[in-house]
Enzyme design. Structure first.
Site, short mmCIF file in Angstrom:
data_model
loop_
_atom_site.label_atom_id
_atom_site.label_comp_id
_atom_site.label_asym_id
_atom_site.label_seq_id
_atom_site.Cartn_x
_atom_site.Cartn_y
_atom_site.Cartn_z
N PRO A 9 15.38 59.33 24.03
CA PRO A 9 15.69 57.92 24.30
C PRO A 9 14.62 57.19 25.12
O PRO A 9 14.03 57.77 26.03
CB PRO A 9 17.01 57.99 25.08
CG PRO A 9 17.11 59.39 25.57
CD PRO A 9 16.39 60.23 24.58
N ASN A 10 14.42 55.95 24.75
CA ASN A 10 13.50 55.02 25.43
C ASN A 10 12.02 55.30 25.17
O ASN A 10 11.16 54.53 25.60
CB ASN A 10 13.75 54.97 26.95
CG ASN A 10 15.15 54.47 27.27
OD1 ASN A 10 15.54 53.41 26.79
ND2 ASN A 10 15.91 55.24 28.02
N ARG A 17 7.07 50.23 28.66
CA ARG A 17 8.00 50.78 29.63
C ARG A 17 7.25 51.41 30.82
O ARG A 17 6.53 52.38 30.65
CB ARG A 17 8.79 51.86 28.90
CG ARG A 17 9.71 52.64 29.74
CD ARG A 17 10.20 53.87 28.99
NE ARG A 17 11.13 54.57 29.85
CZ ARG A 17 11.41 55.85 29.76
NH1 ARG A 17 10.84 56.59 28.82
NH2 ARG A 17 12.25 56.41 30.59
N TYR A 22 4.27 55.91 32.62
CA TYR A 22 4.18 56.50 31.28
C TYR A 22 2.91 56.11 30.51
O TYR A 22 2.73 56.54 29.38
CB TYR A 22 5.43 56.13 30.47
CG TYR A 22 6.70 56.67 31.10
CD1 TYR A 22 6.92 58.04 31.21
CD2 TYR A 22 7.66 55.81 31.62
CE1 TYR A 22 8.05 58.54 31.80
CE2 TYR A 22 8.81 56.30 32.22
CZ TYR A 22 9.01 57.66 32.31
OH TYR A 22 10.14 58.16 32.91
N ASN A 71 10.60 66.03 23.53
CA ASN A 71 10.68 65.32 24.81
C ASN A 71 12.09 64.73 24.85
O ASN A 71 12.35 63.68 24.26
CB ASN A 71 9.63 64.22 24.91
CG ASN A 71 9.66 63.54 26.28
OD1 ASN A 71 10.62 63.71 27.04
ND2 ASN A 71 8.62 62.78 26.59
N ALA A 74 15.54 61.24 29.18
CA ALA A 74 16.58 61.32 30.22
C ALA A 74 17.63 62.40 29.90
O ALA A 74 18.25 62.94 30.83
CB ALA A 74 17.25 59.96 30.38
N GLU A 95 9.22 72.14 25.49
CA GLU A 95 9.72 70.93 26.16
C GLU A 95 8.52 70.15 26.69
O GLU A 95 7.66 70.73 27.37
CB GLU A 95 10.64 71.36 27.31
CG GLU A 95 11.15 70.20 28.14
CD GLU A 95 11.96 70.68 29.36
OE1 GLU A 95 12.28 71.88 29.46
OE2 GLU A 95 12.24 69.82 30.21
N HIS A 97 6.98 66.59 28.65
CA HIS A 97 7.15 65.36 29.42
C HIS A 97 5.81 64.71 29.66
O HIS A 97 4.83 65.41 29.95
CB HIS A 97 7.85 65.63 30.76
CG HIS A 97 9.20 66.23 30.57
ND1 HIS A 97 10.27 65.47 30.17
CD2 HIS A 97 9.63 67.51 30.66
CE1 HIS A 97 11.32 66.27 30.04
NE2 HIS A 97 10.96 67.51 30.31
N ARG A 104 8.72 63.79 40.83
CA ARG A 104 9.36 62.48 40.82
C ARG A 104 10.70 62.57 41.57
O ARG A 104 10.83 63.35 42.49
CB ARG A 104 9.52 62.01 39.36
CG ARG A 104 8.16 61.79 38.69
CD ARG A 104 8.30 61.21 37.31
NE ARG A 104 8.98 59.93 37.32
CZ ARG A 104 9.50 59.35 36.22
NH1 ARG A 104 9.39 59.97 35.04
NH2 ARG A 104 10.11 58.19 36.30
C1 DQA Z 1 10.21 61.82 30.53
C2 DQA Z 1 10.74 62.06 31.95
C3 DQA Z 1 12.22 61.78 32.05
O1 DQA Z 1 12.69 62.01 33.36
C4 DQA Z 1 12.49 60.34 31.69
O2 DQA Z 1 13.89 60.08 31.70
C5 DQA Z 1 11.88 59.93 30.39
C6 DQA Z 1 10.56 60.43 30.04
C7 DQA Z 1 8.69 61.98 30.42
O3 DQA Z 1 8.21 62.13 29.31
O4 DQA Z 1 7.98 61.93 31.43
O5 DQA Z 1 12.44 59.11 29.67
O6 DQA Z 1 10.80 62.79 29.67
#
Ligand code: DQA
Length: 142
Positions: A9-10, A17, A22, A71, A74, A95, A97, A104
């Site tokens: 998501p997002n 964003r 990011y 990825n 959240a 996984e 990120h 963080r």
């Molecule tokens: C994320 C880190 C997560 O905590 C966050 O909610 C994201 C992006 C990252 O790629 O750094 O949406 O997965």
């Protein structure tokens, strides 16, 4: 070799964003870089983005891949359902990120996914995905 890439998501909002966290690159740019590296590594890539937990789980359950790069965004920190779906595959899972979740907020330090993933790559911006692809090329099934 077939690798499935799931953006959670997002991540469709990359570039717009929180660019200080990011970066300014878009999801499309990440996908293009991955596609180029995949063809170099002779990997067949399938890429999807979903803002929904159900969409992500459905895709994981298709089992139509040799390794999964995900990825979970959240959902990393909340989703036992995605964790269980990953666990059920028995496939190598990386996984990813973009940001370093370990430096963080406290709530981001917990990953439900890490415990069932082959490994985690965190904090290298868009390169996290490219490192994951190289790792996928070299890992065997669990
Ligand atoms: C994320 C880190 C997560 O905590 C966050 O909610 C994201 C992006 C990252 O790629 O750094 O949406 O997965």
């Amino acid at each position: 070799m077939k690798v499935l890439v799931i953006h959670g998501p997002n991540l469709n909002m990359l570039g717009k964003r929180e660019p200080e966290i990011y970066g300014t690159f878009s999801l499309n740019e990440v996908n293009k870089k991955m596609t180029a590296l995949a063809s170099e590594l002779k990997i067949k890539l399938s890429i999807m983005q979903s803002n929904s937990e159900a969409g992500i789980i459905g895709k994981i359950q298709e089992m139509d891949y040799d390794a999964l790069i995900i990825n979970p965004a959240a959902y990393t920190h909340t989703s036992i359902a995605i964790r269980d779906a990953i666990s059920a595959t028995g496939k190598p899972v990386i996984e990813v990120h973009i940001s370093n979740i370990h430096k963080r907020e406290e709530f981001r330090r917990k990953s439900y996914i890490a415990e069932v993933a082959t490994g985690q790559i965190s904090g290298f911006g868009a390169d996290s995905y490219l490192l994951a692809l190289r790792a996928a090329k070299n890992i065997r099934s669990r």
